[in-house]
Motif scaffolding. Sequence first.
Motif, mmCIF file in Angstrom:
data_model
loop_
_atom_site.group_PDB
_atom_site.id
_atom_site.type_symbol
_atom_site.label_atom_id
_atom_site.label_comp_id
_atom_site.label_asym_id
_atom_site.label_seq_id
_atom_site.Cartn_x
_atom_site.Cartn_y
_atom_site.Cartn_z
ATOM 1 N N ARG A 33 0.954 -1.286 0.053
ATOM 2 C CA ARG A 33 0.031 -0.226 0.011
ATOM 3 C C ARG A 33 1.018 1.337 0.076
ATOM 4 N NH1 ARG A 33 -1.376 2.618 4.539
ATOM 5 N NH2 ARG A 33 -0.876 0.772 5.874
ATOM 6 N N VAL A 34 1.783 1.221 0.754
ATOM 7 C CA VAL A 34 2.636 2.506 1.107
ATOM 8 C C VAL A 34 3.711 2.667 -0.133
ATOM 9 C CG1 VAL A 34 4.012 3.865 2.556
ATOM 10 C CG2 VAL A 34 2.232 2.476 3.517
ATOM 11 N N LEU A 35 4.389 1.593 -0.296
ATOM 12 C CA LEU A 35 5.572 1.842 -1.183
ATOM 13 C C LEU A 35 5.174 0.926 -2.834
ATOM 14 C CD1 LEU A 35 8.570 1.335 1.213
ATOM 15 C CD2 LEU A 35 7.719 3.550 0.147
ATOM 16 N N GLY A 36 4.149 0.276 -2.897
ATOM 17 C CA GLY A 36 3.891 -0.144 -4.136
ATOM 18 C C GLY A 36 4.793 -1.592 -4.394
ATOM 19 N N MET A 37 5.271 -2.175 -3.385
ATOM 20 C CA MET A 37 6.142 -3.397 -3.536
ATOM 21 C C MET A 37 4.970 -4.556 -3.843
ATOM 22 S SD MET A 37 9.069 -3.272 -0.916
ATOM 23 C CE MET A 37 10.223 -1.882 -0.723
ATOM 24 N N ASP A 38 5.588 -5.466 -4.777
ATOM 25 C CA ASP A 38 4.480 -6.586 -5.005
ATOM 26 C C ASP A 38 5.214 -7.894 -4.001
ATOM 27 O OD1 ASP A 38 2.815 -7.959 -6.627
ATOM 28 O OD2 ASP A 38 4.258 -8.299 -8.397
ATOM 29 N N TYR A 39 4.128 -8.412 -3.573
ATOM 30 C CA TYR A 39 4.506 -9.730 -2.779
ATOM 31 C C TYR A 39 4.645 -10.864 -3.667
ATOM 32 C CZ TYR A 39 3.370 -13.457 0.694
ATOM 33 O OH TYR A 39 3.213 -14.595 1.444
ATOM 34 N N THR A 40 5.962 -11.287 -3.627
ATOM 35 C CA THR A 40 6.232 -12.447 -4.684
ATOM 36 C C THR A 40 6.394 -13.709 -4.200
ATOM 37 O OG1 THR A 40 8.703 -12.081 -4.340
ATOM 38 C CG2 THR A 40 7.468 -10.658 -6.012
ATOM 39 N N ALA A 106 6.316 13.531 -4.819
ATOM 40 C CA ALA A 106 4.959 12.852 -4.894
ATOM 41 C C ALA A 106 5.028 11.616 -4.010
ATOM 42 C CB ALA A 106 5.100 12.267 -6.253
ATOM 43 N N ALA A 107 6.082 10.777 -3.889
ATOM 44 C CA ALA A 107 6.023 9.939 -2.708
ATOM 45 C C ALA A 107 5.752 10.473 -1.274
ATOM 46 C CB ALA A 107 7.549 9.029 -2.662
ATOM 47 N N LYS A 108 6.343 11.614 -1.012
ATOM 48 C CA LYS A 108 6.116 12.111 0.255
ATOM 49 C C LYS A 108 4.453 12.276 0.622
ATOM 50 C CE LYS A 108 7.082 15.973 3.468
ATOM 51 N NZ LYS A 108 7.781 17.079 3.840
ATOM 52 N N ALA A 109 4.193 12.887 -0.409
ATOM 53 C CA ALA A 109 2.616 13.270 -0.292
ATOM 54 C C ALA A 109 1.873 11.997 -0.258
ATOM 55 C CB ALA A 109 1.965 14.189 -1.610
ATOM 56 N N VAL A 111 2.807 9.139 1.069
ATOM 57 C CA VAL A 111 2.837 8.433 2.273
ATOM 58 C C VAL A 111 2.195 9.344 3.527
ATOM 59 C CG1 VAL A 111 4.901 7.941 3.968
ATOM 60 C CG2 VAL A 111 5.319 7.509 1.467
ATOM 61 N N GLU A 112 2.458 10.673 3.327
ATOM 62 C CA GLU A 112 1.736 11.437 4.392
ATOM 63 C C GLU A 112 0.107 11.176 4.170
ATOM 64 O OE1 GLU A 112 4.685 15.025 5.021
ATOM 65 O OE2 GLU A 112 3.290 15.310 3.306
ATOM 66 N N ALA A 113 -0.390 11.074 3.236
ATOM 67 C CA ALA A 113 -1.723 10.632 2.993
ATOM 68 C C ALA A 113 -2.144 9.144 3.577
ATOM 69 C CB ALA A 113 -2.127 10.861 1.466
ATOM 70 N N GLN A 114 -1.068 8.543 3.861
ATOM 71 C CA GLN A 114 -1.731 7.196 4.354
ATOM 72 C C GLN A 114 -1.532 7.498 6.109
ATOM 73 O OE1 GLN A 114 -2.117 4.330 2.616
ATOM 74 N NE2 GLN A 114 -2.039 6.014 0.958
ATOM 75 N N GLY A 115 -1.471 8.726 6.325
ATOM 76 C CA GLY A 115 -1.550 9.045 7.922
ATOM 77 C C GLY A 115 -0.029 8.827 8.514
ATOM 78 N N ILE A 116 1.010 8.579 7.769
ATOM 79 C CA ILE A 116 2.342 8.437 8.232
ATOM 80 C C ILE A 116 3.327 9.650 8.067
ATOM 81 C CG2 ILE A 116 4.459 7.112 7.742
ATOM 82 C CD1 ILE A 116 2.697 5.064 6.341
ATOM 83 N N GLU A 117 3.767 9.962 9.410
ATOM 84 C CA GLU A 117 4.636 11.098 9.500
ATOM 85 C C GLU A 117 5.779 11.047 8.811
ATOM 86 O OE1 GLU A 117 6.955 13.475 13.244
ATOM 87 O OE2 GLU A 117 5.195 12.373 13.805
ATOM 88 N N LEU A 119 9.783 12.891 7.599
ATOM 89 C CA LEU A 119 10.632 13.887 7.735
ATOM 90 C C LEU A 119 11.417 14.104 6.286
ATOM 91 C CD1 LEU A 119 12.537 15.698 9.589
ATOM 92 C CD2 LEU A 119 13.894 13.443 9.858
ATOM 93 N N GLY A 120 11.631 15.544 5.869
ATOM 94 C CA GLY A 120 12.392 15.653 4.804
ATOM 95 C C GLY A 120 11.269 16.319 3.984
ATOM 96 N N PRO A 121 12.000 16.766 2.633
ATOM 97 C CA PRO A 121 13.344 16.283 2.318
ATOM 98 C C PRO A 121 14.539 16.650 2.715
ATOM 99 C CG PRO A 121 12.138 17.345 0.446
ATOM 100 C CD PRO A 121 11.194 17.265 1.741
ATOM 101 N N THR A 122 15.635 16.029 3.035
ATOM 102 C CA THR A 122 16.586 16.263 3.543
ATOM 103 C C THR A 122 17.806 16.452 2.529
ATOM 104 O OG1 THR A 122 16.173 15.223 5.832
ATOM 105 C CG2 THR A 122 18.537 15.600 5.070
ATOM 106 N N HIS A 123 18.474 17.498 2.244
ATOM 107 C CA HIS A 123 19.275 17.316 1.276
ATOM 108 C C HIS A 123 20.591 17.160 1.574
ATOM 109 C CE1 HIS A 123 21.936 19.431 -1.820
ATOM 110 N NE2 HIS A 123 21.064 20.159 -2.627
ATOM 111 N N HIS A 124 21.267 16.080 0.984
ATOM 112 C CA HIS A 124 22.766 15.320 1.104
ATOM 113 C C HIS A 124 23.606 15.956 0.282
ATOM 114 C CE1 HIS A 124 20.822 12.878 4.241
ATOM 115 N NE2 HIS A 124 19.653 12.673 3.313
ATOM 116 N N GLY A 125 23.497 16.990 -0.488
ATOM 117 C CA GLY A 125 24.464 17.163 -1.528
ATOM 118 C C GLY A 125 24.193 16.572 -2.748
#
Length: 190
Positions: A33-40, A106-109, A111-117, A119-125
């Motif tokens: 649901r959150v990351l679109g991973m397929d259960y294989t 888009a992923a942040k939006a 994940v947040e819509a799933q009710g999950i807190e 953090l970020g985006p954090t810039h790592h250079g």
Amino acid sequence: MSDQAAHPVKLGGVHHVAYRCKDAAETVEWYGRVLGMDYTTAFAEDHVPSTGAYDPYMHVFLDAGGGNVLAFFELPNQQDMGRDENTPAWVQHLAFKVADEEALRAAKAHVEAQGIEVLGPTHHGIFKSIYFFDPNGHRVELAADIGTDAQYAELKRVAPLMLEEWSATKKAPRHADWLHELARKEHGNA
């Protein structure tokens, strides 16, 4: 550093990475649901094949894209899951690549819509990341590469120097301070 071409072990990538979960079904549902991973795939045994020990388990596998597999073990006869209390929660994490900064936003939006807190985006250079936790308490990172070929080449060049200095001093080497400068400039803090 080692010469990979001459090394007798020839790796073909990561076959899978396995972590423990509290509930296999909940974990499979969440990562789908959150990351679109397929259960294989799933394996379930009462005895551990490598040791022969009696320890019933469910081992589930999820497709993380690009030939990468994330797996989890549910171990109902073991003590409740904990975490290494001597290691900060931000250290051990699962980091997944997304295509670009737009995909990261888009992923942040999502994940947040799933009710999950989140953090970020954090810039790592050379990449930007967001962070959040799965239902098992594992920290998850989504990262979008933003660096140039020249930046990645420079980081590879200074990596041995940084490790040598770190090993001698246990203080952050300054060979890649330009990474922090990139982040400061983007945030208008230069």
